[in-house]
Motif scaffolding. Structure first.
Motif, PDB file in Angstrom:
ATOM      1  N   ARG A 154      46.195  29.552 -10.795  1.00 32.15           N
ATOM      2  CA  ARG A 154      44.847  29.773 -10.282  1.00 32.15           C
ATOM      3  C   ARG A 154      44.945  30.276  -8.841  1.00 32.15           C
ATOM      4  O   ARG A 154      45.492  29.592  -7.977  1.00 32.15           O
ATOM      5  CB  ARG A 154      44.032  28.474 -10.330  1.00 32.15           C
ATOM      6  CG  ARG A 154      44.014  27.820 -11.695  1.00 32.15           C
ATOM      7  CD  ARG A 154      42.932  26.795 -11.835  1.00 32.15           C
ATOM      8  NE  ARG A 154      42.883  25.884 -10.702  1.00 32.15           N
ATOM      9  CZ  ARG A 154      41.912  24.993 -10.515  1.00 32.15           C
ATOM     10  NH1 ARG A 154      40.950  24.915 -11.385  1.00 32.15           N
ATOM     11  NH2 ARG A 154      41.923  24.192  -9.483  1.00 32.15           N
ATOM     12  N   LYS A 198      48.631  22.833 -13.396  1.00 32.88           N
ATOM     13  CA  LYS A 198      47.971  23.986 -12.789  1.00 32.88           C
ATOM     14  C   LYS A 198      48.599  24.254 -11.426  1.00 32.88           C
ATOM     15  O   LYS A 198      48.895  23.327 -10.679  1.00 32.88           O
ATOM     16  CB  LYS A 198      46.468  23.739 -12.649  1.00 32.88           C
ATOM     17  CG  LYS A 198      45.772  23.601 -13.999  1.00 32.88           C
ATOM     18  CD  LYS A 198      44.273  23.440 -13.846  1.00 32.88           C
ATOM     19  CE  LYS A 198      43.594  23.314 -15.218  1.00 32.88           C
ATOM     20  NZ  LYS A 198      42.116  23.169 -15.097  1.00 32.88           N
ATOM     21  N   GLY A 233      43.355  31.940 -13.631  1.00 25.40           N
ATOM     22  CA  GLY A 233      42.059  31.694 -13.028  1.00 25.40           C
ATOM     23  C   GLY A 233      41.976  32.232 -11.609  1.00 25.40           C
ATOM     24  O   GLY A 233      42.996  32.389 -10.936  1.00 25.40           O
ATOM     25  N   ARG A 292      46.242  31.634 -19.746  1.00 25.44           N
ATOM     26  CA  ARG A 292      45.064  31.947 -18.945  1.00 25.44           C
ATOM     27  C   ARG A 292      45.457  32.014 -17.473  1.00 25.44           C
ATOM     28  O   ARG A 292      46.373  31.340 -17.028  1.00 25.44           O
ATOM     29  CB  ARG A 292      43.986  30.858 -19.104  1.00 25.44           C
ATOM     30  CG  ARG A 292      43.544  30.577 -20.539  1.00 25.44           C
ATOM     31  CD  ARG A 292      42.699  31.718 -21.078  1.00 25.44           C
ATOM     32  NE  ARG A 292      42.100  31.400 -22.368  1.00 25.44           N
ATOM     33  CZ  ARG A 292      42.707  31.593 -23.533  1.00 25.44           C
ATOM     34  NH1 ARG A 292      43.932  32.100 -23.570  1.00 25.44           N
ATOM     35  NH2 ARG A 292      42.095  31.295 -24.660  1.00 25.44           N
ATOM     36  N   ALA A 315      36.851  27.844 -11.361  1.00 25.92           N
ATOM     37  CA  ALA A 315      37.671  29.019 -11.639  1.00 25.92           C
ATOM     38  C   ALA A 315      37.082  29.876 -12.753  1.00 25.92           C
ATOM     39  O   ALA A 315      36.759  29.372 -13.831  1.00 25.92           O
ATOM     40  CB  ALA A 315      39.090  28.599 -12.021  1.00 25.92           C
ATOM     41  N   GLU A 316      36.941  31.174 -12.467  1.00 29.12           N
ATOM     42  CA  GLU A 316      36.731  32.146 -13.537  1.00 29.12           C
ATOM     43  C   GLU A 316      38.093  32.390 -14.181  1.00 29.12           C
ATOM     44  O   GLU A 316      39.099  32.488 -13.476  1.00 29.12           O
ATOM     45  CB  GLU A 316      36.179  33.451 -12.968  1.00 29.12           C
ATOM     46  CG  GLU A 316      34.855  33.305 -12.254  1.00 29.12           C
ATOM     47  CD  GLU A 316      34.459  34.591 -11.562  1.00 29.12           C
ATOM     48  OE1 GLU A 316      34.098  35.562 -12.264  1.00 29.12           O
ATOM     49  OE2 GLU A 316      34.527  34.634 -10.324  1.00 29.12           O
ATOM     50  N   ARG A 317      38.134  32.517 -15.514  1.00 29.33           N
ATOM     51  CA  ARG A 317      39.434  32.625 -16.184  1.00 29.33           C
ATOM     52  C   ARG A 317      39.521  33.885 -17.024  1.00 29.33           C
ATOM     53  O   ARG A 317      38.528  34.368 -17.575  1.00 29.33           O
ATOM     54  CB  ARG A 317      39.678  31.391 -17.059  1.00 29.33           C
ATOM     55  CG  ARG A 317      39.686  30.084 -16.295  1.00 29.33           C
ATOM     56  CD  ARG A 317      40.511  29.023 -16.996  1.00 29.33           C
ATOM     57  NE  ARG A 317      40.170  28.877 -18.404  1.00 29.33           N
ATOM     58  CZ  ARG A 317      40.865  28.126 -19.265  1.00 29.33           C
ATOM     59  NH1 ARG A 317      41.940  27.465 -18.849  1.00 29.33           N
ATOM     60  NH2 ARG A 317      40.493  28.031 -20.523  1.00 29.33           N
ATOM     61  N   TRP A 318      40.761  34.382 -17.138  1.00 29.85           N
ATOM     62  CA  TRP A 318      41.050  35.558 -17.946  1.00 29.85           C
ATOM     63  C   TRP A 318      42.196  35.257 -18.901  1.00 29.85           C
ATOM     64  O   TRP A 318      43.150  34.541 -18.538  1.00 29.85           O
ATOM     65  CB  TRP A 318      41.448  36.730 -17.047  1.00 29.85           C
ATOM     66  CG  TRP A 318      40.282  37.390 -16.380  1.00 29.85           C
ATOM     67  CD1 TRP A 318      39.636  38.520 -16.765  1.00 29.85           C
ATOM     68  CD2 TRP A 318      39.604  36.947 -15.193  1.00 29.85           C
ATOM     69  NE1 TRP A 318      38.606  38.818 -15.906  1.00 29.85           N
ATOM     70  CE2 TRP A 318      38.567  37.871 -14.933  1.00 29.85           C
ATOM     71  CE3 TRP A 318      39.774  35.849 -14.347  1.00 29.85           C
ATOM     72  CZ2 TRP A 318      37.704  37.732 -13.849  1.00 29.85           C
ATOM     73  CZ3 TRP A 318      38.919  35.710 -13.264  1.00 29.85           C
ATOM     74  CH2 TRP A 318      37.892  36.652 -13.022  1.00 29.85           C
ATOM     75  N   ARG A 332      33.267  28.178 -19.235  1.00 31.17           N
ATOM     76  CA  ARG A 332      33.586  27.775 -17.860  1.00 31.17           C
ATOM     77  C   ARG A 332      32.913  26.467 -17.477  1.00 31.17           C
ATOM     78  O   ARG A 332      33.492  25.647 -16.766  1.00 31.17           O
ATOM     79  CB  ARG A 332      33.160  28.893 -16.903  1.00 31.17           C
ATOM     80  CG  ARG A 332      33.483  28.610 -15.438  1.00 31.17           C
ATOM     81  CD  ARG A 332      33.029  29.760 -14.558  1.00 31.17           C
ATOM     82  NE  ARG A 332      33.297  29.520 -13.156  1.00 31.17           N
ATOM     83  CZ  ARG A 332      32.908  30.321 -12.175  1.00 31.17           C
ATOM     84  NH1 ARG A 332      32.218  31.412 -12.473  1.00 31.17           N
ATOM     85  NH2 ARG A 332      33.191  30.039 -10.917  1.00 31.17           N
ATOM     86  N   GLU A 380      49.491  26.912 -15.666  1.00 35.55           N
ATOM     87  CA  GLU A 380      48.259  27.690 -15.553  1.00 35.55           C
ATOM     88  C   GLU A 380      48.045  28.037 -14.088  1.00 35.55           C
ATOM     89  O   GLU A 380      47.826  27.161 -13.259  1.00 35.55           O
ATOM     90  CB  GLU A 380      47.054  26.933 -16.102  1.00 35.55           C
ATOM     91  CG  GLU A 380      45.787  27.785 -16.074  1.00 35.55           C
ATOM     92  CD  GLU A 380      44.580  27.123 -16.716  1.00 35.55           C
ATOM     93  OE1 GLU A 380      43.471  27.325 -16.207  1.00 35.55           O
ATOM     94  OE2 GLU A 380      44.764  26.413 -17.720  1.00 35.55           O
ATOM     95  N   GLU A 385      38.330  38.849 -19.786  1.00 37.25           N
ATOM     96  CA  GLU A 385      37.543  37.768 -19.198  1.00 37.25           C
ATOM     97  C   GLU A 385      37.119  36.777 -20.271  1.00 37.25           C
ATOM     98  O   GLU A 385      36.635  37.150 -21.347  1.00 37.25           O
ATOM     99  CB  GLU A 385      36.317  38.320 -18.481  1.00 37.25           C
ATOM    100  CG  GLU A 385      35.589  37.265 -17.667  1.00 37.25           C
ATOM    101  CD  GLU A 385      34.583  37.862 -16.697  1.00 37.25           C
ATOM    102  OE1 GLU A 385      34.006  37.098 -15.907  1.00 37.25           O
ATOM    103  OE2 GLU A 385      34.375  39.099 -16.735  1.00 37.25           O
ATOM    104  N   GLU A 386      37.308  35.512 -19.980  1.00 30.43           N
ATOM    105  CA  GLU A 386      36.938  34.450 -20.912  1.00 30.43           C
ATOM    106  C   GLU A 386      35.418  34.334 -20.964  1.00 30.43           C
ATOM    107  O   GLU A 386      34.723  34.589 -19.969  1.00 30.43           O
ATOM    108  CB  GLU A 386      37.564  33.125 -20.440  1.00 30.43           C
ATOM    109  CG  GLU A 386      37.564  32.025 -21.473  1.00 30.43           C
ATOM    110  CD  GLU A 386      38.368  30.817 -21.005  1.00 30.43           C
ATOM    111  OE1 GLU A 386      39.401  30.534 -21.621  1.00 30.43           O
ATOM    112  OE2 GLU A 386      37.961  30.182 -20.020  1.00 30.43           O
TER     113      GLU A 386
END
Length: 330
Positions: free
Chosen positions: A186, A157, A246, A244, A233-236, A228, A184, A222-223
């Motif tokens: 973020r 990440k 975040g 993804r 982290a909010e993830r897409w 979550r 990934e 949006e996941e």
């Protein structure tokens, strides 16, 4: 368990191994650095492993994240990871690092039992990296990321902070690069944890700004929020594929109600929150030969008093902690 009065249970332990760092990021510390902790103030390797053991065996901790400062500057890091990996039950272990030393240590850390890494990288441009960090080490970070990926410290990440006038325009380029390399990404909103106390809410690049910038090039879905859990982290989903991205919106969309973290500083203090004004001393108990059960009770009492939130959502009342991020741990 480490439970608080709001019913939150801490299962994630952040362990700062040192307050020292080999970068001087503008949003973290001044160019001349800080007054570092002395060796006698720092927890020893044995003390760190003992506290992790207490956390895992007596307090329900299942995730351990080693942080700094820069944790790769800790001489005994590989040994600490190896000893913690031998605990029963075995915690999942990760490392937050600036990546500079990963090229030479990634394989050894993986062999010792480390599961994955988070690497801080704010820009793809070497000149901007030098301006942000006051060091010319951009290629070292890229090499460290590749070494971590090749060693199996995955998912790798990448943590990015965007700053107006420096790297604020790089969000789409960074995401394209992360997708290409299998990292990934973020984005983290800049937080008031700089030693200079120069952070200003006005003008910061927010989560909404970041998402708007990314959507100029990518389709983001949006996941499902149920996936979550307690993650910050909010993830897409990126372009409907497997990648993804975040966003950690600590300032504009705080997630305190689901926080599952407890923090141990390099000098043996328990902090219930990044922005806490209070600490609980475990180092003194360790060095007074307190039994494990007494130390666990101190830790539980500290967590029971955890506040409902960080206070960031109340600009008029918020107080920035005295310790900067490098002395708290990520």
């Amino acid at each position: 368990m480490l439970v608080d009065t709001f019913g939150r249970i801490a299962t994630d332990l952040r362990v700062s191994l040192t307050d020292r760092c080999n970068l001087r990021c503008t949003y973290c510390m001044p160019e001349e650095g800080l007054q570092w902790l002395t060796k006698s103030d720092l927890l020893s390797d044995d003390e760190i492993v003992r506290l992790v053991r207490i956390a895992v065996t007596l307090l329900g901790i299942t995730e351990v994240r080693f942080t700094g400062g820069e944790p790769l500057l800790r001489p005994g890091l590989v040994g600490i990871v190896e000893r913690c990996a031998a605990l029963e039950p075995r915690p999942r272990m990760s490392l937050t690092t600036n990546g500079i030393g990963l090229k030479r240590t990634a394989a050894a850390l993986r062999a010792a039992g480390l599961d994955r890494v988070n690497v801080s990288l704010d820009t793809l441009r070497p000149d901007v990296f030098k301006a942000l960090t006051r060091r010319d080490r951009h290629q070292d970070v890229l090499d460290g990321l590749r070494a971590a990926h090749d060693a199996g410290l995955t998912p790798v990440k990448v943590n990015t902070v965007l700053m107006p006038g420096l790297n604020g325009d790089e969000a789409p380029d960074l995401l394209a690069w992360a997708v290409e390399h299998g990292y990934e990404l973020r984005f983290i909103e800049q937080m008031p944890l700089d030693a200079q106390h120069g952070w200003k809410r006005d003008g910061m690049i927010t989560a909404s700004d970041i998402l708007a910038s990314l959507r100029t090039r990518f389709a983001l879905t949006e996941e499902d929020d149920s996936l979550r859990g307690t993650a910050p982290a909010e993830r897409w989903v990126v372009d409907g594929g497997t990648h993804r991205v975040g966003v950690i919106a600590s300032v504009t969309r705080p997630f305190c109600q689901s926080c599952d973290r407890t923090r141990l500083t390099a000098d043996g203090q328990i902090r219930t929150c990044l922005f806490a004004q209070e600490e609980t001393d475990l180092r003194g108990a360790l060095r007074s030969d307190a039994p494990d059960e007494e130390i666990a009770a101190l830790w539980k009492t500290a967590m029971w008093g955890k506040k409902a939130g960080s206070g960031l959502d109340d600009p008029a009342a918020f107080l920035q902690p005295d310790r900067p991020m490098s002395a708290i741990g990520g």
